[in-house]
Design an enzyme around this catalytic site. Structure first.
Site, PDB file in Angstrom:
ATOM      1  N   THR A 132      22.819   3.033  11.504  1.00  0.00           N
ATOM      2  CA  THR A 132      23.740   2.521  10.649  1.00  0.00           C
ATOM      3  C   THR A 132      24.901   2.386  10.957  1.00  0.00           C
ATOM      4  O   THR A 132      25.551   3.624  10.948  1.00  0.00           O
ATOM      5  CB  THR A 132      23.368   2.566   9.179  1.00  0.00           C
ATOM      6  OG1 THR A 132      23.850   1.766   8.202  1.00  0.00           O
ATOM      7  CG2 THR A 132      23.240   4.311   9.115  1.00  0.00           C
ATOM      8  N   ASP A 133      25.977   1.751  10.135  1.00  0.00           N
ATOM      9  CA  ASP A 133      27.123   2.405   9.712  1.00  0.00           C
ATOM     10  C   ASP A 133      27.944   2.936   8.742  1.00  0.00           C
ATOM     11  O   ASP A 133      28.730   3.648   8.328  1.00  0.00           O
ATOM     12  CB  ASP A 133      28.455   0.573   9.308  1.00  0.00           C
ATOM     13  CG  ASP A 133      27.992  -0.248   8.557  1.00  0.00           C
ATOM     14  OD1 ASP A 133      26.980   0.457   7.307  1.00  0.00           O
ATOM     15  OD2 ASP A 133      28.834  -0.686   7.732  1.00  0.00           O
ATOM     16  N   GLU A 134      26.479   3.394   7.529  1.00  0.00           N
ATOM     17  CA  GLU A 134      26.765   3.595   6.657  1.00  0.00           C
ATOM     18  C   GLU A 134      27.064   5.642   7.548  1.00  0.00           C
ATOM     19  O   GLU A 134      27.410   7.047   6.510  1.00  0.00           O
ATOM     20  CB  GLU A 134      25.577   4.171   5.339  1.00  0.00           C
ATOM     21  CG  GLU A 134      25.088   2.824   5.487  1.00  0.00           C
ATOM     22  CD  GLU A 134      24.027   2.217   4.059  1.00  0.00           C
ATOM     23  OE1 GLU A 134      24.061   3.478   3.406  1.00  0.00           O
ATOM     24  OE2 GLU A 134      24.049   1.482   3.989  1.00  0.00           O
ATOM     25  N   TYR A 158      20.202   8.875   2.557  1.00  0.00           N
ATOM     26  CA  TYR A 158      20.290   8.267   3.123  1.00  0.00           C
ATOM     27  C   TYR A 158      20.837   8.217   4.912  1.00  0.00           C
ATOM     28  O   TYR A 158      20.448   8.449   5.628  1.00  0.00           O
ATOM     29  CB  TYR A 158      19.436   6.051   2.787  1.00  0.00           C
ATOM     30  CG  TYR A 158      20.114   5.130   3.966  1.00  0.00           C
ATOM     31  CD1 TYR A 158      18.883   5.464   4.739  1.00  0.00           C
ATOM     32  CD2 TYR A 158      21.309   4.792   3.939  1.00  0.00           C
ATOM     33  CE1 TYR A 158      19.490   4.205   5.842  1.00  0.00           C
ATOM     34  CE2 TYR A 158      21.193   3.525   5.096  1.00  0.00           C
ATOM     35  CZ  TYR A 158      19.996   3.495   5.792  1.00  0.00           C
ATOM     36  OH  TYR A 158      19.946   2.436   7.666  1.00  0.00           O
ATOM     37  N   LYS A 162      19.931   9.546   8.386  1.00  0.00           N
ATOM     38  CA  LYS A 162      20.060   8.337   9.370  1.00  0.00           C
ATOM     39  C   LYS A 162      21.729   9.403  10.930  1.00  0.00           C
ATOM     40  O   LYS A 162      21.072   9.359  12.130  1.00  0.00           O
ATOM     41  CB  LYS A 162      20.736   7.110   9.374  1.00  0.00           C
ATOM     42  CG  LYS A 162      19.906   6.436   7.889  1.00  0.00           C
ATOM     43  CD  LYS A 162      18.899   6.129   9.430  1.00  0.00           C
ATOM     44  CE  LYS A 162      18.953   5.418  10.280  1.00  0.00           C
ATOM     45  NZ  LYS A 162      17.942   4.518  11.254  1.00  0.00           N
TER      46      LYS A 162
HETATM   47  P1  NAD Z   1      13.372  -1.868   6.165  1.00  0.00           P
HETATM   48  O1  NAD Z   1      12.676  -0.232   4.649  1.00  0.00           O
HETATM   49  O2  NAD Z   1      13.058  -2.562   5.020  1.00  0.00           O
HETATM   50  O3  NAD Z   1      11.886  -1.508   7.011  1.00  0.00           O
HETATM   51  C1  NAD Z   1      11.308  -0.288   7.733  1.00  0.00           C
HETATM   52  C2  NAD Z   1       9.885  -0.338   9.005  1.00  0.00           C
HETATM   53  O4  NAD Z   1       9.641   1.079   9.141  1.00  0.00           O
HETATM   54  C3  NAD Z   1       8.625  -0.892   7.639  1.00  0.00           C
HETATM   55  O5  NAD Z   1       7.751  -1.562   7.883  1.00  0.00           O
HETATM   56  C4  NAD Z   1       8.118   0.810   7.073  1.00  0.00           C
HETATM   57  O6  NAD Z   1       7.159   0.799   7.057  1.00  0.00           O
HETATM   58  C5  NAD Z   1       8.497   1.291   8.565  1.00  0.00           C
HETATM   59  N1  NAD Z   1       8.289   2.725   8.271  1.00  0.00           N
HETATM   60  C6  NAD Z   1       8.592   3.431   7.789  1.00  0.00           C
HETATM   61  N2  NAD Z   1       8.141   5.110   7.539  1.00  0.00           N
HETATM   62  C7  NAD Z   1       7.929   4.926   8.495  1.00  0.00           C
HETATM   63  C8  NAD Z   1       7.395   5.709   9.696  1.00  0.00           C
HETATM   64  N3  NAD Z   1       7.242   7.401   9.099  1.00  0.00           N
HETATM   65  N4  NAD Z   1       6.634   5.140  11.002  1.00  0.00           N
HETATM   66  C9  NAD Z   1       6.009   4.437  11.037  1.00  0.00           C
HETATM   67  N5  NAD Z   1       7.328   3.126  10.583  1.00  0.00           N
HETATM   68  C10 NAD Z   1       8.020   3.646   9.700  1.00  0.00           C
HETATM   69  O7  NAD Z   1      13.908  -1.354   7.299  1.00  0.00           O
HETATM   70  P2  NAD Z   1      15.137  -2.358   7.826  1.00  0.00           P
HETATM   71  O8  NAD Z   1      16.584  -3.178   6.685  1.00  0.00           O
HETATM   72  O9  NAD Z   1      14.455  -3.724   8.629  1.00  0.00           O
HETATM   73  O10 NAD Z   1      15.873  -1.617   8.509  1.00  0.00           O
HETATM   74  C11 NAD Z   1      15.587  -1.003   9.792  1.00  0.00           C
HETATM   75  C12 NAD Z   1      16.398  -0.067  10.724  1.00  0.00           C
HETATM   76  O11 NAD Z   1      17.332  -0.617  10.875  1.00  0.00           O
HETATM   77  C13 NAD Z   1      16.223   1.525   9.966  1.00  0.00           C
HETATM   78  O12 NAD Z   1      16.506   1.992  10.370  1.00  0.00           O
HETATM   79  C14 NAD Z   1      17.805   0.873   9.071  1.00  0.00           C
HETATM   80  O13 NAD Z   1      18.205   2.081   8.741  1.00  0.00           O
HETATM   81  C15 NAD Z   1      18.193   0.290  10.307  1.00  0.00           C
HETATM   82  N6  NAD Z   1      19.458  -0.800  10.018  1.00  0.00           N
HETATM   83  C16 NAD Z   1      19.467  -1.241   8.364  1.00  0.00           C
HETATM   84  C17 NAD Z   1      20.076  -2.147   7.696  1.00  0.00           C
HETATM   85  C18 NAD Z   1      19.719  -3.254   6.910  1.00  0.00           C
HETATM   86  O14 NAD Z   1      21.265  -3.265   6.473  1.00  0.00           O
HETATM   87  N7  NAD Z   1      18.920  -3.772   6.358  1.00  0.00           N
HETATM   88  C19 NAD Z   1      21.500  -1.667   8.243  1.00  0.00           C
HETATM   89  C20 NAD Z   1      21.615  -1.314   9.651  1.00  0.00           C
HETATM   90  C21 NAD Z   1      20.914  -0.828  10.590  1.00  0.00           C
HETATM   91  P1  TYD Z   2      21.734  -2.631  -0.775  1.00  0.00           P
HETATM   92  O1  TYD Z   2      21.844  -3.637  -0.774  1.00  0.00           O
HETATM   93  O2  TYD Z   2      21.397  -1.434  -1.585  1.00  0.00           O
HETATM   94  O3  TYD Z   2      22.767  -1.431   0.034  1.00  0.00           O
HETATM   95  P2  TYD Z   2      23.795  -0.542   1.014  1.00  0.00           P
HETATM   96  O4  TYD Z   2      23.758   0.269  -0.431  1.00  0.00           O
HETATM   97  O5  TYD Z   2      22.702   0.078   1.984  1.00  0.00           O
HETATM   98  O6  TYD Z   2      24.643  -1.151   1.031  1.00  0.00           O
HETATM   99  O7  TYD Z   2      23.680  -2.610  -1.588  1.00  0.00           O
HETATM  100  C1  TYD Z   2      24.439  -3.008  -1.492  1.00  0.00           C
HETATM  101  C2  TYD Z   2      25.582  -2.672  -2.083  1.00  0.00           C
HETATM  102  O8  TYD Z   2      25.278  -3.472  -3.527  1.00  0.00           O
HETATM  103  C3  TYD Z   2      25.992  -1.892  -2.339  1.00  0.00           C
HETATM  104  O9  TYD Z   2      27.507  -1.210  -3.126  1.00  0.00           O
HETATM  105  C4  TYD Z   2      25.245  -1.250  -3.625  1.00  0.00           C
HETATM  106  C5  TYD Z   2      25.263  -3.048  -4.349  1.00  0.00           C
HETATM  107  N1  TYD Z   2      23.961  -3.285  -5.164  1.00  0.00           N
HETATM  108  C6  TYD Z   2      24.448  -3.184  -6.396  1.00  0.00           C
HETATM  109  O10 TYD Z   2      25.379  -3.489  -6.730  1.00  0.00           O
HETATM  110  N2  TYD Z   2      23.994  -4.478  -7.409  1.00  0.00           N
HETATM  111  C7  TYD Z   2      22.020  -3.375  -6.581  1.00  0.00           C
HETATM  112  O11 TYD Z   2      21.462  -4.296  -7.855  1.00  0.00           O
HETATM  113  C8  TYD Z   2      21.782  -3.615  -6.073  1.00  0.00           C
HETATM  114  C9  TYD Z   2      20.944  -2.968  -5.064  1.00  0.00           C
HETATM  115  C10 TYD Z   2      23.230  -2.636  -4.892  1.00  0.00           C
END
Ligand code: NAD
Ligand code: TYD
Length: 352
Positions: A132-134, A158, A162
């Site tokens: 992630t960019d975070e 988090y 990561k």
């Molecule tokens: P998500 O929480 O929707 O899905 C995570 C999946 O991983 C779930 O299906 C869960 O059951 C599985 N999981 C959790 N712990 C596990 C374990 N110990 N063993 C096997 N499976 C396990 O997450 P997402 O949003 O789909 O993100 C997927 C990846 O992309 C993550 O690594 C996250 O850090 C990264 N990412 C997400 C975003 C975003 O905006 N959602 C952005 C950048 C990077």
């Molecule tokens: P989120 O979707 O939790 O992603 P991340 O924290 O990984 O960026 O949140 C996106 C942005 O929205 C973040 O600045 C927090 C804000 N946010 C709210 O203002 N209200 C909410 O209920 C949630 C879930 C997030």
């Protein structure tokens, strides 16, 4: 055959569906099915022999080793993680266990497997770690967007977990020569996103006539990418990325949170003439340690791998809202917990 971890989550299920829509190469999908894993997302594949689902933990070295020996994947896409910042603030432990310890155990199993591969298979093998960019921390309003050279400054449990996993991946390349690729992506949105993250939460709450909680002043900025663009970037990095490199992935779509919420309200009002959703917007207490701004400089992947996002925010958010409107049963099943029972009914073998 490729191994995808976390393939029942939001990005994972989009990735699996997209992959099998474009390729006949099989996927073995290892997912623990935490609250965020939803096999219903993959119901269209329930009779598709190209998708093999295994319920399990990336931290279970024995299980992962068995899968590797049995299926001999040529690549692993590691998406499994605990992914929600708010949950990491309330309870960091699972984040440490899965994102750090789990990734470590996964890497150990992969190292043992890779060491035994024949020369060509070893050369061609790839481990693509999705991050992630975070990990780069927070930007001020005027700072340039994150490049791959930006120093790591994670601020939440988090992002720290990561960042740790990214460092492990880097070390396994540097020390053991494992063929690693790392991607650092901005905030995703689209179908199948669990309604705890900003965009789906706002859509789902608005449809239920509930308040739309905006943290702090709502001026925090995120850089939004439609999930299928993330999937196409992962495929491209897998195909052409240089081993040992990292690639930032983003959609050039920086927007303050409040603007996102307002856009959602306006589009929903267009869908339901006479309705009023803006009135549900409620400013609430800020998230502790809330990062002010994320922004991705995606020049490297664009220049070196010729990848570009296909969606703008305007097209992506319309598709997303339409998907949630068309899939109200999916929302209801999450809210009632019925999606967990769906697994028992449709995958009884998993639980026996
Ligand atoms: P998500 O929480 O929707 O899905 C995570 C999946 O991983 C779930 O299906 C869960 O059951 C599985 N999981 C959790 N712990 C596990 C374990 N110990 N063993 C096997 N499976 C396990 O997450 P997402 O949003 O789909 O993100 C997927 C990846 O992309 C993550 O690594 C996250 O850090 C990264 N990412 C997400 C975003 C975003 O905006 N959602 C952005 C950048 C990077
Ligand atoms: P989120 O979707 O939790 O992603 P991340 O924290 O990984 O960026 O949140 C996106 C942005 O929205 C973040 O600045 C927090 C804000 N946010 C709210 O203002 N209200 C909410 O209920 C949630 C879930 C997030």
């Amino acid at each position: 055959m490729i191994l995808v971890t976390g393939g029942a989550g939001f990005i994972g299920s989009n990735f699996v569906l997209d992959w099998l829509a474009q390729s006949d190469e099989k996927i073995v999908n290892l997912d623990k099915l935490t609250y965020a894993g939803n096999l219903q997302n993959l119901s269209s594949l329930s009779k598709d022999t190209r998708h093999i689902f295994v319920q399990g933990d990336i931290g279970n070295t024995q299980l992962v080793s068995q899968i590797l020996v049995q299926y001999q994947p040529r690549a692993i896409i590691n998406l499994a993680a605990e992914s929600h910042v708010d949950r990491s603030i309330h309870g960091p432990e699972d984040f440490i266990q899965t994102n750090i310890v789990g990734t470590f155990h996964l890497l150990e199993a992969v190292r043992a497997y890779w060491d035994e591969l024949e020369f060509i298979a070893k050369q061609n093998f790839r481990f693509l770690h999705v991050s992630t960019d975070e990990v780069y921390g927070s930007l001020t309003q005027n700072e340039p967007a994150f490049t791959e050279e930006h120093r790591y400054e994670p601020n939440s449990p988090y992002s720290a977990s990561k960042a740790s996993s990214d460092h492990l991946v880097r070390a396994y390349h540097h020390t053991y020569g494992l063929p690693m690729l790392t991607t650092n992506c901005s905030n995703n949105y689209g179908p199948f996103q669990f309604p705890e993250k900003l965009i789906p939460l706002m859509i789902v709450n608005a449809l239920a006539g509930k308040s739309l909680p905006v943290y702090g002043d709502g001026q925090q900025i995120r850089d939004w990418l439609f999930v299928t663009d993330h999937c196409s970037a992962i495929r491209r990095v897998l195909e052409a990325g240089i081993v040992g490199e990292t690639y930032n992935i983003g959609g050039w779509n920086e927007k303050p949170n409040i603007e996102i919420v307002q856009i959602i309200c306006t589009l929903l009002e267009d869908s339901f003439p006479g309705s009023a959703f803006h009135k549900f917007i409620t400013y609430v207490k800020d998230r502790p340690g809330h990062d002010r701004r994320y922004a991705i400089n995606a020049m490297k992947i664009e220049r070196e791998l010729n990848w570009k996002p296909a969606e703008t925010f305007e097209t992506g958010i319309r598709k997303t809202i339409q998907w949630y409107l068309n899939n109200q049963q999916w929302i209801a099943d999450i809210q009632t917990g019925a999606y967990r029972k769906w697994i028992e009914k449709n995958y009884p073998k998993l639980l026996s």
